[in-house]
Write an enzyme that holds these catalytic residues in place. Structure first.
Site, PDB file in Angstrom:
ATOM      1  N   ILE A  93       0.825  -1.219   0.000  1.00 36.03           N
ATOM      2  CA  ILE A  93       0.000   0.000   0.000  1.00 36.03           C
ATOM      3  C   ILE A  93       0.857   1.267   0.000  1.00 36.03           C
ATOM      4  O   ILE A  93       0.323   2.376  -0.061  1.00 36.03           O
ATOM      5  CB  ILE A  93      -0.967   0.012   1.205  1.00 36.03           C
ATOM      6  CG1 ILE A  93      -0.206  -0.124   2.524  1.00 36.03           C
ATOM      7  CG2 ILE A  93      -2.003  -1.087   1.074  1.00 36.03           C
ATOM      8  CD1 ILE A  93      -1.103  -0.054   3.750  1.00 36.03           C
ATOM      9  N   GLY A 113       8.600   3.856  -0.027  1.00 37.54           N
ATOM     10  CA  GLY A 113       9.377   5.061   0.186  1.00 37.54           C
ATOM     11  C   GLY A 113      10.858   4.754   0.208  1.00 37.54           C
ATOM     12  O   GLY A 113      11.285   3.619  -0.060  1.00 37.54           O
ATOM     13  N   MET A 131      12.861   4.639   2.721  1.00 42.94           N
ATOM     14  CA  MET A 131      13.277   3.798   3.839  1.00 42.94           C
ATOM     15  C   MET A 131      12.749   2.376   3.741  1.00 42.94           C
ATOM     16  O   MET A 131      13.400   1.436   4.197  1.00 42.94           O
ATOM     17  CB  MET A 131      12.807   4.406   5.167  1.00 42.94           C
ATOM     18  CG  MET A 131      13.554   5.669   5.563  1.00 42.94           C
ATOM     19  SD  MET A 131      12.956   6.312   7.137  1.00 42.94           S
ATOM     20  CE  MET A 131      13.245   4.911   8.218  1.00 42.94           C
ATOM     21  N   GLY A 132      11.562   2.213   3.166  1.00 41.81           N
ATOM     22  CA  GLY A 132      10.981   0.867   3.143  1.00 41.81           C
ATOM     23  C   GLY A 132       9.660   0.849   2.430  1.00 41.81           C
ATOM     24  O   GLY A 132       9.372   1.712   1.595  1.00 41.81           O
ATOM     25  N   VAL A 181       5.270  -0.377   2.903  1.00 47.52           N
ATOM     26  CA  VAL A 181       4.185  -0.663   3.827  1.00 47.52           C
ATOM     27  C   VAL A 181       3.234  -1.653   3.159  1.00 47.52           C
ATOM     28  O   VAL A 181       2.845  -1.468   1.996  1.00 47.52           O
ATOM     29  CB  VAL A 181       3.429   0.621   4.212  1.00 47.52           C
ATOM     30  CG1 VAL A 181       2.305   0.304   5.199  1.00 47.52           C
ATOM     31  CG2 VAL A 181       4.383   1.641   4.817  1.00 47.52           C
ATOM     32  N   LYS A 188       5.132  -2.258   8.243  1.00 48.99           N
ATOM     33  CA  LYS A 188       6.145  -1.443   7.585  1.00 48.99           C
ATOM     34  C   LYS A 188       7.474  -2.183   7.660  1.00 48.99           C
ATOM     35  O   LYS A 188       7.940  -2.541   8.754  1.00 48.99           O
ATOM     36  CB  LYS A 188       6.257  -0.082   8.277  1.00 48.99           C
ATOM     37  CG  LYS A 188       7.136   0.927   7.560  1.00 48.99           C
ATOM     38  CD  LYS A 188       7.016   2.280   8.253  1.00 48.99           C
ATOM     39  CE  LYS A 188       7.784   3.354   7.506  1.00 48.99           C
ATOM     40  NZ  LYS A 188       7.612   4.692   8.156  1.00 48.99           N
ATOM     41  N   ASP A 212       7.328  16.537  10.945  1.00 49.84           N
ATOM     42  CA  ASP A 212       7.079  16.344   9.518  1.00 49.84           C
ATOM     43  C   ASP A 212       5.579  16.271   9.238  1.00 49.84           C
ATOM     44  O   ASP A 212       5.103  15.377   8.547  1.00 49.84           O
ATOM     45  CB  ASP A 212       7.767  15.067   9.026  1.00 49.84           C
ATOM     46  CG  ASP A 212       7.888  15.019   7.501  1.00 49.84           C
ATOM     47  OD1 ASP A 212       7.790  16.096   6.867  1.00 49.84           O
ATOM     48  OD2 ASP A 212       8.066  13.922   6.944  1.00 49.84           O
TER      49      ASP A 212
END
Length: 392
Positions: free
Chosen positions: A17, A20, A22-23, A25, A40, A133
Site C-alpha cells: 500500500i 518510500g 526507507m521501506g 508498507v 512497515k 514532519d
C-alpha cells in the site's frame, strides 16, 4: 525474504500500500489477533546510514502514544535482517491524495480535520514528542473520515535535542510546511508542528500551500519573511474568525502561535464559525446634567454652564411643544430630549407670572417714574396746580 511466510509467525502480508526511501508498507492480517494491520518493512540494503535508527525511533515514539487521532504502533521486531513495524491499519486516503482529487475542501470539513489533527499533536506534545514532519501525506483519513497522524520516523523527543538523527546542519521535513525557526536551523518545538499544521490547513482551504517558489531555499525565505495571503483573497469561503485564527497558526514567532491543545479545543468548540459582525459602536456623548424643576426659574431643563445637550438623533428637533412624531418617538423608547406637554404648560405659566411681577416691580419702585411715562388713553384735559379763587 519470501513474502508468503508469516512475519514473526503471525502477520501475513497481502498487498503493498506504499513505498518510500526507507521501506515499504504492506496491508497484512494478524492471524493471532484476527484483525487487519499494516506492516512497515525497512529495506534490507538501505543506503541511508540513519535509516535503522529512525525506524527504531518511530517505533519508540509512536509506541508511547495511544490516541484516537494517532496511528497506533502494535509491534516491532526484526526478521531475517529486516526490521518491521506493525501498525494500526488506516483504511482510507491521505490528505495528499484527497487534495489531488478535490483540490480544496469546504471550511466545515477543514475545521473538523484541524480539531482532530491538533488533538493528536497535543497528545504527542504532552508526551514530550515533536513530530517534525506534519504534511498532507502524513495525515490519514480512515473509513469514518477520522484523522490519524502517521509517520513518526523523524520525530524528536523534546528532552533529547541531540536525537534528531541527522547530520549537523541538515534540515529534515518538507520545505513547503516547515516553520520559520526551523528554517533558521533552530531546534524544533511543539510550536513548529502547529505552524506546519497551519500550512496544511491553508492548502486544504485554498488548494495551494501558503508559500511556493522555484527552489526549496526560496520557499524557506518566504517562511521567514513573507506574510501569507489571506485565504479569502484566494477565493476560499470561510468565516473571518477561521481566517484570523489560521493566520495566527502561521505567525512567524513561535510564541505568537496557539498551542496544539488550544487549537484543538478552539476548532472543536465551533469557535471558527465566529459571530455576526456587530454594527460600529456609537460614539459616546456625555449626558446632560439635569436639575430639579423650579417654576421660579422658568425652565425645566438646565445644563451645567458650558455644557451642551446631546441628542441621540441629530434630525430630532427639540421644542416646548413636541410634534406628534416626537411624542411617538418618546413613547417607543428612542432617546430624544423633549419637554412633555404638561410640563411645557407649567413652564409657560411660570414665565407669564414672572414677567408680570417684573413689570409691576419696575412701575412701583423705579425712581424716574411719572404719570407722563404712561401715554394717556382719554382726550387731554386742562388742569392747574394753583387752587381756584373762591366765587363771590
Amino acid at each position: 525474504m519470501e513474502l508468503k511466510v508469516l512475519i514473526a509467525g503471525r502477520y501475513r502480508l497481502n498487498t503493498t500500500i506504499g513505498r518510500g526511501a526507507m521501506g515499504e508498507v504492506w496491508q497484512a492480517y494478524d492471524e493471532m489477533g484476527r484483525r487487519p494491520v499494516a506492516v512497515k518493512l525497512l529495506h534490507a540494503q538501505n543506503s541511508e546510514p540513519t535509516a535503522a535508527a529512525r525506524f527504531r525511533l518511530e517505533a519508540q515514539t509512536a509506541g508511547r502514544l495511544s490516541h484516537p487521532h494517532v496511528v497506533g504502533v502494535l509491534d516491532f521486531g526484526e526478521q531475517e535482517g529486516r526490521l518491521f513495524l506493525v501498525m494500526e491499519l488506516v483504511e482510507g486516503d491521505s490528505l495528499a491524495h484527497l487534495l489531488t482529487q478535490a483540490g480544496s475542501l469546504p471550511a466545515e470539513e477543514v475545521a473538523r480535520i484541524a480539531a482532530q489533527s491538533a488533538a493528536g499533536l497535543a497528545a504527542a506534545h504532552e508526551q514530550g514528542i515533536v513530530h517534525r514532519d506534519i504534511k498532507p501525506g502524513n495525515l490519514l483519513l480512515d473509513a469514518d473520515r477520522s484523522v490519524k497522524i502517521g509517520d513518526f520516523g523523524i520525530a524528536q523527543f523534546m528532552n533529547d535535542p541531540g536525537g534528531a538523527l541527522t547530520a549537523t546542519g541538515q534540515l529534515v521535513g518538507t520545505s513547503l510546511y516547515i516553520a520559520p525557526e526551523r528554517a533558521l536551523g533552530q531546534a524544533a518545538g511543539p510550536a513548529s508542528d502547529v505552524y506546519s499544521l497551519g500550512c496544511v490547513l491553508y492548502q486544504l482551504l485554498t488548494g495551494q500551500p501558503p508559500f511556493r517558489a522555484g527552489s526549496p531555499i526560496a520557499v524557506l525565505h518566504h517562511h521567514l519573511d513573507t506574510a501569507p495571503v489571506p485565504p479569502r483573497e484566494l477565493g476560499a469561503r470561510l468565516p473571518p474568525a477561521f481566517e484570523n485564527y489560521l493566520l495566527g497558526l502561521l505567525a512567524k514567532r513561535p510564541e505568537d502561535r496557539p498551542t496544539a491543545r488550544q487549537a484543538a479545543e478552539w476548532f472543536a468548540a465551533g469557535a471558527w464559525r465566529g459571530r455576526p459582525e456587530p454594527l460600529p459602536a456609537a460614539v459616546p456623548h456625555p449626558e446632560p446634567h439635569a436639575t430639579p424643576w423650579n417654576p421660579s426659574v422658568g425652565s425645566s431643563w438646565n445644563s451645567a454652564p458650558g455644557s451642551a445637550t446631546t441628542y441621540a438623533f441629530p434630525s430630532a428637533v427639540t421644542s416646548t411643544a413636541p410634534s406628534h412624531r416626537t411624542r411617538r418617538r418618546q413613547r417607543t423608547g428612542l432617546r430624544a430630549v423633549v419637554v412633555p406637554r404638561s410640563r411645557a404648560a407649567g413652564t409657560i405659566a411660570a414665565v407669564v407670572v414672572f414677567l408680570a411681577a417684573l413689570l409691576v416691580g419696575v412701575a412701583l419702585f423705579s425712581p424716574d417714574h411719572s404719570s407722563a411715562d404712561t401715554p394717556p388713553t382719554d382726550p387731554p384735559r386742562t388742569t392747574s396746580t394753583t387752587p381756584a379763587p373762591p366765587q363771590p
